[in-house]
Enzyme design. Sequence first.
Site, mmCIF file in Angstrom:
data_model
loop_
_atom_site.group_PDB
_atom_site.id
_atom_site.type_symbol
_atom_site.label_atom_id
_atom_site.label_comp_id
_atom_site.label_asym_id
_atom_site.label_seq_id
_atom_site.Cartn_x
_atom_site.Cartn_y
_atom_site.Cartn_z
ATOM 1 N N ASP A 107 0.848 -1.196 0.000
ATOM 2 C CA ASP A 107 0.000 0.000 0.000
ATOM 3 C C ASP A 107 0.892 1.258 0.000
ATOM 4 O O ASP A 107 2.126 1.157 -0.033
ATOM 5 C CB ASP A 107 -0.910 -0.083 1.239
ATOM 6 C CG ASP A 107 -2.153 0.779 1.135
ATOM 7 O OD1 ASP A 107 -2.453 1.269 0.033
ATOM 8 O OD2 ASP A 107 -2.840 0.954 2.163
ATOM 9 N N HIS A 108 0.266 2.413 0.087
ATOM 10 C CA HIS A 108 0.929 3.727 0.049
ATOM 11 C C HIS A 108 2.432 3.723 0.376
ATOM 12 O O HIS A 108 2.840 3.307 1.448
ATOM 13 C CB HIS A 108 0.275 4.671 1.070
ATOM 14 C CG HIS A 108 -1.112 5.049 0.721
ATOM 15 N ND1 HIS A 108 -1.423 6.154 -0.029
ATOM 16 C CD2 HIS A 108 -2.284 4.445 1.012
ATOM 17 C CE1 HIS A 108 -2.737 6.225 -0.174
ATOM 18 N NE2 HIS A 108 -3.295 5.207 0.444
ATOM 19 N N ASP A 142 2.902 6.372 -3.659
ATOM 20 C CA ASP A 142 2.017 7.513 -3.435
ATOM 21 C C ASP A 142 2.863 8.778 -3.401
ATOM 22 O O ASP A 142 3.393 9.173 -2.377
ATOM 23 C CB ASP A 142 1.241 7.341 -2.127
ATOM 24 C CG ASP A 142 0.379 8.553 -1.814
ATOM 25 O OD1 ASP A 142 0.409 9.524 -2.604
ATOM 26 O OD2 ASP A 142 -0.309 8.537 -0.788
ATOM 27 N N GLU A 180 -4.557 8.184 7.507
ATOM 28 C CA GLU A 180 -4.348 6.757 7.626
ATOM 29 C C GLU A 180 -2.870 6.476 7.724
ATOM 30 O O GLU A 180 -2.072 7.103 7.037
ATOM 31 C CB GLU A 180 -4.923 6.005 6.415
ATOM 32 C CG GLU A 180 -4.793 4.493 6.566
ATOM 33 C CD GLU A 180 -5.511 3.732 5.461
ATOM 34 O OE1 GLU A 180 -6.554 3.175 5.745
ATOM 35 O OE2 GLU A 180 -5.015 3.728 4.341
ATOM 36 N N HIS A 223 -9.749 8.595 3.556
ATOM 37 C CA HIS A 223 -9.402 7.463 4.421
ATOM 38 C C HIS A 223 -10.172 7.594 5.726
ATOM 39 O O HIS A 223 -10.335 8.689 6.249
ATOM 40 C CB HIS A 223 -7.906 7.474 4.743
ATOM 41 C CG HIS A 223 -7.042 7.060 3.594
ATOM 42 N ND1 HIS A 223 -5.934 7.774 3.212
ATOM 43 C CD2 HIS A 223 -7.114 6.015 2.748
ATOM 44 C CE1 HIS A 223 -5.361 7.176 2.189
ATOM 45 N NE2 HIS A 223 -6.049 6.107 1.884
ATOM 46 N N GLY A 224 -10.602 6.488 6.243
ATOM 47 C CA GLY A 224 -11.283 6.506 7.529
ATOM 48 C C GLY A 224 -12.762 6.805 7.366
ATOM 49 O O GLY A 224 -13.257 7.017 6.259
ATOM 50 N N HIS A 261 -9.588 4.391 -3.072
ATOM 51 C CA HIS A 261 -9.054 4.433 -1.696
ATOM 52 C C HIS A 261 -10.113 5.002 -0.771
ATOM 53 O O HIS A 261 -10.974 5.767 -1.193
ATOM 54 C CB HIS A 261 -7.795 5.300 -1.627
ATOM 55 C CG HIS A 261 -6.575 4.592 -2.087
ATOM 56 N ND1 HIS A 261 -5.505 4.329 -1.273
ATOM 57 C CD2 HIS A 261 -6.270 4.056 -3.297
ATOM 58 C CE1 HIS A 261 -4.585 3.676 -1.960
ATOM 59 N NE2 HIS A 261 -5.013 3.506 -3.185
ATOM 60 N N GLY A 263 -12.431 3.378 0.989
ATOM 61 C CA GLY A 263 -13.739 2.753 0.763
ATOM 62 C C GLY A 263 -14.586 2.659 2.022
ATOM 63 O O GLY A 263 -15.817 2.634 1.946
ATOM 64 N N SER A 264 -13.915 2.633 3.186
ATOM 65 C CA SER A 264 -14.665 2.499 4.440
ATOM 66 C C SER A 264 -15.661 3.640 4.580
ATOM 67 O O SER A 264 -15.341 4.796 4.318
ATOM 68 C CB SER A 264 -13.711 2.517 5.636
ATOM 69 O OG SER A 264 -12.892 1.362 5.627
ATOM 70 N N ASN A 283 -9.933 -0.243 -1.658
ATOM 71 C CA ASN A 283 -9.238 -0.469 -0.395
ATOM 72 C C ASN A 283 -10.211 -0.367 0.768
ATOM 73 O O ASN A 283 -11.052 0.524 0.814
ATOM 74 C CB ASN A 283 -8.132 0.578 -0.215
ATOM 75 C CG ASN A 283 -6.982 0.365 -1.171
ATOM 76 O OD1 ASN A 283 -7.067 -0.442 -2.092
ATOM 77 N ND2 ASN A 283 -5.908 1.088 -0.964
ATOM 78 N N THR A 286 -10.360 0.760 7.600
ATOM 79 C CA THR A 286 -11.024 1.169 8.837
ATOM 80 C C THR A 286 -12.209 0.253 9.167
ATOM 81 O O THR A 286 -12.385 -0.154 10.322
ATOM 82 C CB THR A 286 -11.504 2.628 8.722
ATOM 83 O OG1 THR A 286 -10.423 3.429 8.233
ATOM 84 C CG2 THR A 286 -11.946 3.161 10.068
#
Length: 357
Positions: A107-108, A142, A180, A223-224, A261, A263-264, A283, A286
Amino acid sequence: MANLKLTPGVITGNALKDLFAYCKEADCALPAVNVIGSSSANAALAAAKEARSPVIIQLSHTGSQFYAGKTLDNSQQQASIAGAIAGALHVRTLAKVYGVPAVLHTDHCAKKLLPWVDGVISAGEEYFARHGEPLFSSHMLDLSEQSLDENLDISSRYLTRIAKMNMTLEIELGVTGGEEDGVDNSGIGHDKLYTSPEDVLRAYDLLSPIGSFTVAASFGNTHGVYAPGNVKLKPTILRDSQQTIQAARKTGPEPVNFVFHGGSGSTKAEISEAVSYGVVKMNIDTDTQWAFTQPIKKFMDDKGAYLLSQLGNPEGPDKPNKKYIDPRGWLAIGEKGLTGRLVEAFKDLGSFGRFDF
Ligand SMILES: [Zn+2]
């Protein structure tokens, strides 16, 4: 359309390209779950088995470090390099036993962390020399904090190197909001949270002659999980990018493989719309962290009186608590929670039961 037939084990090279092409044609995508040790990796493999779909298993920089053990010195990235290799070998050994296909990814990787991915690629080249296939299926860089020129310059150099092993590179254009893995983009300007189709075209022109790549484009995703309404999700940016490239370069439909990215916390409708514009990978971190931890909290609360001492509980002062203390008991509960949440993600992404293996 007919289900894609796959072989259990790690998917690399042309098989990965075929997999992404199938996902676009079948309008489905694969969840990519961040794992931090054998518990989460095994739970992800169990989810793939239940969903009859390949799963993307990925290791972040700190996830790799945790895999190796937090007490190790990581000043030269040695723990994160070794942890990523250990995670990959773990998945390689067990995917075949679970009887599922898996994609292995890192990842990143920001510019300052490039020595980490350098080390993992070197290990991959040694693995390739011995086995004729790479250790990982793909890596992500990234470089979204850099200028577009520098981002694409470094990305093309890395793709040139890993394309020799027929690997895929994931790049990031624009910035994924939120926080994240120690990277905090929660204060970033709103314009950077939306990638322009012209930037995707530039990346396409530069990278497609070199090798296989995927694009994490920003369309307001974060993210999150945050309270909704702060940043507006605009998946149409993905559609517009596909159409821009298709028109300018006379390609077929959906020339780019997109990655979602953050997705949560997204709604099923938002996920479906993004997938319809050529997202092949989403992705999820979280939500699966939550799904792992929440049932363990419930166990600790419910069995609290059995976890105060090794001997003695509500059933009697001499009753042993060994079976409650054994971490395997509650870790298995966490694994089951993660598996369940990931199976839900396969359904949201349309990949549940769309493969034969
Ligand atoms: Zn991400």
